[in-house]
Enzyme design. Sequence first.
Site, short mmCIF file in Angstrom:
data_model
loop_
_atom_site.label_atom_id
_atom_site.label_comp_id
_atom_site.label_asym_id
_atom_site.label_seq_id
_atom_site.Cartn_x
_atom_site.Cartn_y
_atom_site.Cartn_z
N HIS A 1 -7.88 10.15 3.87
CA HIS A 1 -7.16 9.23 4.74
C HIS A 1 -7.36 9.57 6.21
O HIS A 1 -7.55 10.72 6.58
CB HIS A 1 -5.65 9.28 4.43
CG HIS A 1 -5.28 8.60 3.17
ND1 HIS A 1 -4.70 9.25 2.10
CD2 HIS A 1 -5.40 7.30 2.79
CE1 HIS A 1 -4.49 8.39 1.12
NE2 HIS A 1 -4.90 7.21 1.51
N GLY B 1 -8.88 5.82 1.67
CA GLY B 1 -9.48 6.74 2.65
C GLY B 1 -10.96 6.50 2.85
O GLY B 1 -11.73 7.43 3.02
N ALA B 2 -11.36 5.22 2.90
CA ALA B 2 -12.78 4.89 2.93
C ALA B 2 -13.28 4.42 4.29
O ALA B 2 -14.30 3.74 4.37
CB ALA B 2 -13.09 3.82 1.87
N ASP C 1 0.84 -1.20 0.00
CA ASP C 1 0.00 0.00 0.00
C ASP C 1 0.88 1.25 0.00
O ASP C 1 1.78 1.40 0.82
CB ASP C 1 -0.89 -0.02 1.25
CG ASP C 1 -1.93 1.08 1.25
OD1 ASP C 1 -2.34 1.52 0.15
OD2 ASP C 1 -2.33 1.50 2.36
N ILE D 1 -9.45 -0.36 3.70
CA ILE D 1 -9.99 -0.19 5.05
C ILE D 1 -8.86 -0.37 6.05
O ILE D 1 -8.24 -1.44 6.11
CB ILE D 1 -11.13 -1.19 5.32
CG1 ILE D 1 -12.29 -0.96 4.33
CG2 ILE D 1 -11.62 -1.07 6.76
CD1 ILE D 1 -13.36 -2.02 4.36
#
Length: 311
Positions: A180, A214-215, A82, A257
């Site tokens: 984020h 950023g969810a 990531d 997530i």
Amino acid sequence: MPLVTSTDMFKKAYEGGYAIGAFNVNNMEIIQGIVEAANQEKAPLILQVSAGARKYANPTYLRKMVEAAVIESDIPICLHLDHGDSFELCKDSIDGGFTSVMIDASHHSFNENIKITKEVVKYAHDKGVVVEAELGRLAGIEDAVNVAEKDAAYTDPDQVEEFVSKTGVDSLAIAIGTSHGAYKFKPGTKPQLRFDILEEVAKRIPGFPIVLHGASSVPQQFVEKINKYGGQMPNAIGIPEEMLRQAATMAVCKINIDSDLRMACTAAVREHFALNPSHFDPRQYLGDARTAIREIVRHKLINVLGCAGKA
């Protein structure tokens, strides 16, 4: 089965109108909680490692724990880097056994982003590894990612076709209003995702998998529990889960997530010590954290991502 890439996952998700959960991992209990949930719900899974997690836990330890999860599972699992911020970091992850990497060169100019991404894609594809890139910039703070609100920028749909064709990237993270970290929006505000941008991007690159970073939804039950047992988390509003579910029915095939897992873990540990102040065995309080993570992941797989039963 061995670790897999996300290629087949994303093809099925796009056609099926759901998204794959990409959950950040930092230690054994987090990995176990996520994988237990995905096994229970028969969901395909992406376990992702940030630069901060690499520094904290050592990439070899994390990779071996993920390999153990694969042995103990009967679901497809992809191991993803990531927010890799350089060719060198992506190369090291590829050489270390990751099946997917993200090169985040979004802080560079458009042309420089293309140049760096293309270099990573060439190396990765030669090794059978897939690549995610980012176009546009999300505000917020998470690990090494720190973008001030004034520096954030929505993805420009006019750029996506050129970017994808020139880089050969396999998926694209776009900025449509997510952010984020846990402190996204102040109470009283109404978060809005730019579905018009998402729709336009999908028109420009039909069938191409889109990613949302950023969810996190900032579950209030965790915020309240953390504060109840001595924390000082300010009130904040996350991305409404119904918006994420809508995005998952469109072109979004991967939703990241992380913060929600951190809050679930912290809330469980704080509660454990408040109710059991004499405990000192890590297996006790980390066991509670693992259970909390498993349950929030199950919720996401079923109610937000829609990928339960899709393994």
